[in-house]
Design a protein around this motif. Sequence first.
Motif, PDB file in Angstrom:
ATOM      1  N   TYR A  69       0.847  -1.343   0.133  1.00 26.98           N
ATOM      2  CA  TYR A  69      -0.318   0.088  -0.150  1.00 26.98           C
ATOM      3  C   TYR A  69       0.690   0.686  -0.381  1.00 26.98           C
ATOM      4  CZ  TYR A  69      -3.352   3.608   1.280  1.00 26.98           C
ATOM      5  OH  TYR A  69      -3.977   4.851   1.369  1.00 26.98           O
ATOM      6  N   ILE A  70       0.814   1.710  -0.792  1.00 27.32           N
ATOM      7  CA  ILE A  70       1.554   3.209  -0.954  1.00 27.32           C
ATOM      8  C   ILE A  70       0.912   4.478  -1.437  1.00 27.32           C
ATOM      9  CG2 ILE A  70       3.338   4.017  -2.714  1.00 27.32           C
ATOM     10  CD1 ILE A  70       4.282   2.203  -3.368  1.00 27.32           C
ATOM     11  N   GLN A  71       0.736   5.693  -0.173  1.00 26.94           N
ATOM     12  CA  GLN A  71       0.175   6.586  -0.538  1.00 26.94           C
ATOM     13  C   GLN A  71       0.734   7.693  -0.538  1.00 26.94           C
ATOM     14  OE1 GLN A  71      -1.344   9.322   3.180  1.00 26.94           O
ATOM     15  NE2 GLN A  71      -3.206   9.065   3.190  1.00 26.94           N
ATOM     16  N   ARG A  72       0.642   8.549  -1.306  1.00 26.81           N
ATOM     17  CA  ARG A  72       1.150  10.482  -2.526  1.00 26.81           C
ATOM     18  C   ARG A  72       0.322  11.123  -1.730  1.00 26.81           C
ATOM     19  NH1 ARG A  72       0.729   6.555  -5.599  1.00 26.81           N
ATOM     20  NH2 ARG A  72       3.172   4.938  -6.400  1.00 26.81           N
ATOM     21  N   ASN A  73       0.767  12.371  -1.454  1.00 23.42           N
ATOM     22  CA  ASN A  73      -0.053  12.982  -1.483  1.00 23.42           C
ATOM     23  C   ASN A  73       0.954  14.373  -1.940  1.00 23.42           C
ATOM     24  OD1 ASN A  73       1.139  14.712   0.629  1.00 23.42           O
ATOM     25  ND2 ASN A  73       0.269  13.108   1.840  1.00 23.42           N
ATOM     26  N   LEU A  74       0.758  15.358  -2.012  1.00 24.79           N
ATOM     27  CA  LEU A  74       1.234  17.111  -3.393  1.00 24.79           C
ATOM     28  C   LEU A  74       0.480  17.873  -2.623  1.00 24.79           C
ATOM     29  CD1 LEU A  74       3.620  18.023  -5.003  1.00 24.79           C
ATOM     30  CD2 LEU A  74       1.552  17.633  -6.627  1.00 24.79           C
ATOM     31  N   LEU A  75       0.563  18.737  -2.325  1.00 25.70           N
ATOM     32  CA  LEU A  75       0.565  20.087  -1.654  1.00 25.70           C
ATOM     33  C   LEU A  75       1.392  21.074  -1.914  1.00 25.70           C
ATOM     34  CD1 LEU A  75      -1.698  22.236  -0.011  1.00 25.70           C
ATOM     35  CD2 LEU A  75       0.129  22.011   2.052  1.00 25.70           C
ATOM     36  N   ASN A  76       0.869  22.619  -2.746  1.00 30.52           N
ATOM     37  CA  ASN A  76       1.327  23.687  -2.484  1.00 30.52           C
ATOM     38  C   ASN A  76       0.363  24.813  -2.390  1.00 30.52           C
ATOM     39  OD1 ASN A  76       1.642  26.132  -5.261  1.00 30.52           O
ATOM     40  ND2 ASN A  76       3.819  24.719  -5.406  1.00 30.52           N
ATOM     41  N   THR A  77       1.193  25.591  -1.959  1.00 29.73           N
ATOM     42  CA  THR A  77       0.280  26.467  -1.515  1.00 29.73           C
ATOM     43  C   THR A  77       1.099  27.823  -2.318  1.00 29.73           C
ATOM     44  OG1 THR A  77      -1.033  27.853  -0.297  1.00 29.73           O
ATOM     45  CG2 THR A  77       1.041  26.723   0.815  1.00 29.73           C
ATOM     46  N   GLN A  78       0.427  29.040  -2.190  1.00 31.11           N
ATOM     47  CA  GLN A  78       0.933  30.217  -2.965  1.00 31.11           C
ATOM     48  C   GLN A  78       0.409  31.976  -2.735  1.00 31.11           C
ATOM     49  OE1 GLN A  78       2.760  30.159  -7.201  1.00 31.11           O
ATOM     50  NE2 GLN A  78       1.774  31.952  -7.208  1.00 31.11           N
ATOM     51  N   ILE A  79       0.763  32.578  -1.661  1.00 30.82           N
ATOM     52  CA  ILE A  79       1.105  34.192  -1.678  1.00 30.82           C
ATOM     53  C   ILE A  79       1.282  35.566  -2.240  1.00 30.82           C
ATOM     54  CG2 ILE A  79      -0.903  33.244   0.669  1.00 30.82           C
ATOM     55  CD1 ILE A  79       1.375  34.828   1.893  1.00 30.82           C
ATOM     56  N   GLY A  80       0.770  35.778  -3.077  1.00 35.94           N
ATOM     57  CA  GLY A  80       1.172  37.024  -4.131  1.00 35.94           C
ATOM     58  C   GLY A  80       0.387  38.041  -3.988  1.00 35.94           C
ATOM     59  N   GLY A  81       1.001  38.969  -5.015  1.00 38.79           N
ATOM     60  CA  GLY A  81      -0.048  40.122  -5.115  1.00 38.79           C
ATOM     61  C   GLY A  81       0.935  41.578  -6.363  1.00 38.79           C
ATOM     62  N   ASP A  82       0.119  41.761  -6.617  1.00 42.47           N
ATOM     63  CA  ASP A  82       0.477  42.802  -8.201  1.00 42.47           C
ATOM     64  C   ASP A  82       0.355  44.406  -7.362  1.00 42.47           C
ATOM     65  OD1 ASP A  82       1.090  40.544  -9.842  1.00 42.47           O
ATOM     66  OD2 ASP A  82      -0.579  40.423  -9.451  1.00 42.47           O
ATOM     67  N   HIS A  83       0.918  45.670  -7.638  1.00 40.48           N
ATOM     68  CA  HIS A  83       0.694  46.523  -7.192  1.00 40.48           C
ATOM     69  C   HIS A  83       1.703  48.027  -8.299  1.00 40.48           C
ATOM     70  CE1 HIS A  83      -0.099  44.524  -3.402  1.00 40.48           C
ATOM     71  NE2 HIS A  83       1.217  44.180  -3.381  1.00 40.48           N
ATOM     72  N   ILE A  84       0.867  48.118  -8.356  1.00 41.12           N
ATOM     73  CA  ILE A  84       0.796  49.955  -9.364  1.00 41.12           C
ATOM     74  C   ILE A  84       1.756  50.907  -8.727  1.00 41.12           C
ATOM     75  CG2 ILE A  84       0.231  51.194 -11.133  1.00 41.12           C
ATOM     76  CD1 ILE A  84       0.458  48.281 -11.847  1.00 41.12           C
TER      77      ILE A  84
END
Length: 299
Positions: free
Chosen positions: A138-153
């Motif tokens: 039995y093999i369990q795999r998981n992938l998490l990607n979280t990203q925060i950001g901003g664009d400012h003039i």
Amino acid sequence: TPRNTNAPANRGFNFSTGNTFKVLGDRKLGFIAAITYGNDFQFKQEKDVFNLVGTIVPGAPNYQNKNRYLMKYNDYNANVWTESVNWGSIFNTTFEVANGQRLHWKNFFAVNNDKEVREYSGFTQKLPAEIYSTKLNYIQRNLLNTQIGGDHIIKIKDINTKFDWTLSLAEANRNQPNMRDVVYAAQPPFTLQTGTKPSILTNTQSASNFYSTTKDTNRYISLNYEIPFTQWSGLQSKFKTGYSALNRERGFEAEFFHQVPRTGAANVGLTGAPTPPPNYPTPPEIVYSPLNRGPRGYY
């Protein structure tokens, strides 16, 4: 020990939604979310044959000693049952703080689980023996990607410069909680067909448990600043500078356990009662029950 049952039909579904709202006056808030699921069952049969080059065939045309017998070294037949479950989800949102000022948050998460039962039998010249094996994995795999950001003039006099930034975290995990492999063998000329039942091998090829975990972590930061300008020829151009950094870490842990033959009294367990013979098809959970353990091992 695996058991036979009827597998349900393969199935799956997906769902997604998204919208844009106005909050705090005319400020915009948008999002998109999705989820997917799939469950898949497979059965396959395999045959594995490995031959060694033997002696020259007598009486046959011989060119550079290439006309030789093939000696069968391994001959296995296997049945493999697999169940795969896959989950995936995303959630992204963007908020307009002010004109030319935006913040975003992006997320992705996926899970993949594989459950496998492999039963194979055949003959190997290595021991030599006729073998019957069961492997549960039995093999369990998981992938998490979280990203925060901003664009400012950022307006400098009559020039609109742009500043954007990103912080992200990505993590991949692989967990193998218990791979169990048990091999029964009968030394020739004794085989299952001749009435002699194979017994569990007491070497590193059998009666083993393997555990492993792997974790990969990536941390990323990015800063960019952009200034538009007009060249002497009137062409629109941009000057861009920035900074980025990536940190990667990997961790791996594994444990391997193997049941070794004991050197105490034969066929007597901890309770003093006779132990069951470790013969096929007695399942390993009975053969290796704690009550059947002697002073220094099993069998």
